[in-house]
Scaffold this active site. Structure first.
Site, PDB file in Angstrom:
ATOM      1  CB  VAL A 168     -34.117  10.478  15.399  1.00  0.00           C
ATOM      2  CG1 VAL A 168     -35.006  11.143  14.352  1.00  0.00           C
ATOM      3  CG2 VAL A 168     -33.055   9.636  14.722  1.00  0.00           C
ATOM      4  CB  CYS A 169     -36.001  15.642  16.102  1.00  0.00           C
ATOM      5  SG  CYS A 169     -37.172  16.867  16.724  1.00  0.00           S
TER       6      CYS A 169
END
Length: 224
Positions: free
Chosen positions: A124-125
């Site tokens: 996930v960013c």
């Protein structure tokens, strides 16, 4: 005298402060700072244990990766009122030593189509996590607030999956259809925990079975 010592032992921080003030030549500043540092360092460890126990006592299925308490898997269902509804993902969580002052690392094990999730690694960013993370959050908040919000409100302006971000901005209907296709293909209960090695070995086994059946057919044709 004994009661005085007992009271100081039961409240070590107060005892250190009192003794440092009353008998300064017995306690150097180095010893005091070392003691306070150890007390402070034990706090994140206790917080990790408490948050993990709270998560285990909730409705989420937790699977420990090793004997430690810093890496584990959690089963996560897509939120309602989103194209991810009906999908189920295995989430890998890694808690840093500085947790909860530093955010956990979160990654999807089975595939998901999302602008802020790398399609290959499932990570996930980090910007998405760090912008919203606070020590006030715990692990339950991650799965009840953070991840549902991430799936409900993707941010295509900060993508890890450029194709998903571009499709979302260009054609929202087609984007949601692609999300549902990924859910149907990669996010079912049977997809959780299926290691790639196991899949490939099964495929190789079925290939061998097909080859054996072909040999039997050839033998059958040759037999008058």
């Amino acid at each position: 005298m004994k009661s005085w010592i007992h009271s100081l032992m039961s409240e070590p921080l107060l005892g250190v402060a009192f003794l440092c003030e009353e008998i300064p030549f017995l306690f150097s500043s180095h010893l005091v700072s070392s003691f306070l540092k150890k007390k402070k360092m034990s706090s994140p460890s206790k917080r990790r244990e408490m948050d993990l126990m709270k998560l285990m006592m909730s409705d989420y299925k937790v699977e420990m990766i090793n004997d430690g308490m810093q890496e584990f898997y959690v089963e996560f269902n897509g939120p309602k009122d989103s194209p991810y509804h009906g999908g189920v993902w295995k989430i890998r969580v890694e808690l840093p030593d500085a947790y909860p002052y530093k955010s956990p690392s979160i990654g999807f094990i089975n595939k998901i189509y999302h602008p802020n999730v790398d399609e290959m690694s499932g990570s996930v960013c980090l910007d998405v996590i760090n912008q919203t993370w606070s020590p006030m959050f715990d692990l339950v908040n991650v799965f009840e607030v953070f991840l549902p919000q991430l799936l409900l409100y993707p941010n295509p302006s900060d993508p890890l999956n450029g194709e998903a971000a571009a499709l979302m901005m260009r054609d929202r209907t087609s984007y949601e259809q692609r999300v549902k296709e990924y859910c149907e293909k990669y996010a079912k209960l049977e997809d959780i925990g299926a290691a790639p090695e196991e899949k490939s070995s099964d495929e190789e086994l079925s290939d061998d079975e097909y080859a054996a059946s072909d040999d039997e057919e050839i033998a059958g044709k040759a037999d008058p």
